[in-house]
Design an enzyme around this catalytic site. Structure first.
Site, PDB file in Angstrom:
ATOM      1  CG  ASP A  38      -3.836   2.625  12.260  1.00  0.00           C
ATOM      2  OD1 ASP A  38      -2.808   3.292  12.002  1.00  0.00           O
ATOM      3  OD2 ASP A  38      -4.576   2.190  11.366  1.00  0.00           O
ATOM      4  CD  GLU A  59      -4.907   6.090   6.784  1.00  0.00           C
ATOM      5  OE1 GLU A  59      -5.650   5.630   7.658  1.00  0.00           O
ATOM      6  OE2 GLU A  59      -3.674   5.942   6.788  1.00  0.00           O
TER       7      GLU A  59
END
Length: 740
Positions: free
Chosen positions: A317, A513
């Protein structure tokens, strides 16, 4: 739907000639040896599309320098590539646009032009290896103004319709391909276990069965086979593993579970994704029992690549490798830990020069084996070959016009309709009449940004007219017969008792997020509460349309509402909400998550013994009651058709105290069947999770019946379901299969 047109791509031979010519102007950074061009690049075996992919990869690997290989393992944010020529200079294998990445003017054509410019640069290396471009098109091509934005995953999970979700994936693939981009960082297969988590809306549901069944999205993106058929885009199963189960629902937090619990709850969707041939897997920022997943060799190499048999490539990520030691800045140890754990491509995304320097030193010193580098390259290059990038490296302009097309918007409207969950309908206030006089209020009634949520024209999204679309208010106005029947005021000012009903569209404003975590209250904000109070005071029936990425704490306000419709985050085609409000489509959605009775109840999940306000799977319809008079006796149900199907039981994984299995039902008759059931003896084991079917246990006998989407089998066809169970795996349990 329009397919990918080879005529819009440069043929392989021309690409090779262009690459060789451009290579003459390539720069070599200090201290780096230039890669040698093959003597006859146009005739190289790796450029021959008639050869098997494995043979082409072998040939290309043999020609690559170490710098070529390390570049393939590197992914860089487009705006960080300064100058653009660094893409060729450092042999960068992949480019991405982050959540806030954009182009100007922001339209599909400009995105395609931008993609082609970077691809030309990548092809200007001696070997002419194309780059692969990634983007977070998590509910449609959210970076591009004018694209179709579908409901977020939580709404798609409420549809319980894997075939629809596959169609959504296919439409997204076409729009992504229309910009040239060939890699989508989707779908998120997280199992959301705490609604405080700011990424709950990226989950299809709180039990493993729903995300596992919705892996049809992968088939929609990639096609039945990667690179086959129109608009094949590399899919990404993310985030491996356990990101939806962190303590307190903290983003990037710690998931504290036994291995058996981790496998039972969080692994099944990834097992199904691998079975479907997903091309890439992105790792989770989170930890498992204190150990970061990005450095966890057992999870990444042993479990994912070994036990599950994943043959694609693993990508990190955003800057996640840089988080392994908890300090800013790459270190050699962080890179070594991640790569040896099994990370094949690192989303750097900015300081690529330092990253490559450290990676090179780790490899040349022997601390990272060259065999690990070759394995990573083999995985990455295989997907590039399978996608057809060596033959068709540029954007297909025949697909650019599909971005925001009427066909895709109609599909999105259908998805919105099917995602609506009716939670309350006192005295049948819904559906609304077309001749009704209505008052509409609420901050999200006429706001495309609020209706679309995060990952919509920006990482965190934003309120307002962020992109073309249809709002709930516009849908209501279009549905009501005659002008002047609908009055709108955001705050509910001006309502009186003359209206037949009030419709309040309230809920959350966009977030993504980290910023979306809500460790405190999960209720409505002050504006919503004030608006609802004004509407209630008018004394007319009150219909609440709740726009949110998760259940909210509304138990205290619910008695004041006559109807409650959970609309989730519908996206740009919110007229699908009005389709349900007016009865053009009866509400069919079912809760993919348990709805909390109060915020103190978090986490609350199906089977945990807690009593939610609305249970998992709940959803009302508009069905009328039975007619007056005696209830007619229904005809006897047709009995099972004997020997119409056979079943097979395969153990696909085992661990201390448990196992995972796949069971298949095969139609061996000469006629189609509409349903099937498989029965076997549990032999002391107990099923802990199941997907793609429904389980009933009677004593020691387990029976699994088909789900709604996999019951119909043509002659010779096979359907399957998966399960995890505790106890020892049975050697080969006797199975009985019946069909109806």
């Amino acid at each position: 739907m329009t397919g990918r047109s080879p005529r819009c791509r440069r043929p392989a031979a021309l690409v090779s000639v262009l690459a060789a010519a451009l290579a003459l102007t390539g720069l070599t950074p200090p201290g780096r040896a230039p890669a040698a061009a093959p003597a006859a690049a146009a005739a190289a075996p790796y450029q021959d599309p008639s050869l098997p992919v494995d043979a082409r990869v072998d040939d290309l690997l043999a020609r690559m320098t170490l710098d070529d290989k390390l570049g393939q393992m590197t992914q860089v944010e487009r705006e960080a590539l300064q100058p653009q020529s660094d893409l060729a200079t450092y042999r960068i294998g992949s480019v991405l646009s982050g959540g806030d990445g954009t182009v100007s003017p922001n339209n599909a054509g400009t995105w395609a032009d931008t993609y082609d410019a970077y691809q030309r640069t990548a092809l200007g290396t001696p070997l002419g290896i194309p780059m692969i471009y990634g983007i977070d098109a998590v509910h449609g091509l959210g970076a591009v103004r004018g694209a179709t934005l579908f409901p977020h995953n939580i709404g798609l999970g409420a549809t319980r319709n894997p075939a629809l979700v596959e169609s959504v994936g296919r439409a997204v693939a076409e729009e992504v391909s229309g910009t040239g981009i060939d890699w989508n960082f989707a779908p998120c297969l997280c199992v959301a276990r705490n609604d405080r988590w700011g990424r709950t809306y990226e989950s299809f549901g709180e039990t493993p069965g729903i995300p596992a069944s919705m892996t049809t999205y992968i088939t929609g993106l990639q096609g039945e086979r990667l690179g086959a058929g129109p608009a094949s885009v590399l899919a990404t199963a993310k985030h491996f593993i356990g990101d939806g189960g962190t303590t307190g629902g903290t983003d990037q937090g710690d998931t504290r579970l036994t291995e058996a619990e981790l496998r039972a709850v969080h692994l099944p969707p990834f097992t199904e994704a691998v079975r479907r041939g997903v091309g890439s897997v992105m790792l989770s920022y989170s930890s498992w029992n204190g150990a970061k997943v990005h450095g966890h060799r057992y999870l990444v190499t042993d479990l994912l690549k070994g036990e599950l048999g994943f043959t694609g490539f693993v990508v990190s990520d955003w800057a996640a490798v840089d988080q392994l030691d908890g300090q800013p800045g790459f270190t050699a140890e962080e890179i070594r830990t991640a790569v040896t754990a099994g990370v094949d491509m690192v989303m750097v995304p900015h300081d690529y020069r330092r990253f490559l320097s450290l990676l090179r030193a780790e490899v040349t010193s022997g601390r990272i084996p060259v065999s690990r580098v070759d394995d990573a390259n083999r995985r990455i290059l295989t997907k590039k070959f399978e996608l057809g990038l060596f033959e068709e490296p540029y954007a297909d302009r025949a697909l650019t016009g599909t971005v925001g097309s009427a066909e895709h918007r109609a599909l999105a409207r259908q998805a919105v309709r099917e995602s609506q969950v009716l939670l309350k309908n006192e005295d049948g206030v819904l559906p609304l009449g077309r001749s009704a006089k209505l008052f509409v209020a609420g901050k999200s009634a006429d706001d495309v940004g609020n209706l679309s949520g995060g990952w919509s024209l920006g990482w965190q999204g934003g309120s307002g007219d962020v992109t073309p679309g249809t709002t709930v208010l516009e849908g209501i106005r279009a549905a009501v017969a005659g002008p002047g029947r609908v009055t709108y005021d955001r705050h509910g000012q001006g309502i009186d008792g003359s209206y037949d009903a009030a419709v309040a569209v309230v809920g959350e404003t966009p977030y993504a997020e980290m910023h979306g975590d809500r460790p405190g209250a999960l209720g409505l904000d002050r504006e919503d509460l004030a608006t609802l109070a004004r509407l209630k005071a008018a004394g007319v029936p009150l219909v609440v349309v709740l726009v949110s990425g998760r259940p909210l704490d509304i138990a205290a306000q619910l008695p004041d509402w006559d109807a409650l419709l959970a609309a989730w985050l519908p996206g740009t085609e919110a007229d699908g909400v009005s389709d349900v409000l007016f009865g053009d489509h009866a509400p069919s959605g079912r809760l993919p998550v348990s709805w909390m009775a109060g915020v103190a109840q978090q986490p609350v999940n199906d089977g945990d013994g807690k009593t939610p306000l609305f249970p998992y799977g709940y959803g009302l319809g508009y069905e009328e009651g039975p007619p007056p008079g005696p209830t007619p006796t229904p005809p006897p149900a047709p009995g099972p058709v004997p020997e119409a199907c056979t079943a097979a039981f395969e153990v696909t994984g085992a661990w201390s105290g448990g196992f995972q299995a796949e069971v298949s039902a095969h139609n061996v008759s000469a006629t189609p069947v509409d349903g099937w059931a498989v029965t076997w003896d549990l032999a002391g084991s107990a099923v802990t999770s199941l997907w793609n079917g429904s389980l009933a246990v009677d004593g020691s006998r387990a029976t699994v019946r088909n789900a709604a989407w996999n019951g119909a089998l043509e002659p010779g066809a096979t359907a399957s379901f998966g399960l995890t169970a505790d106890g020892a795996p049975p050697p080969s349990p006797p199975l009985s299969c019946t069909a109806s």
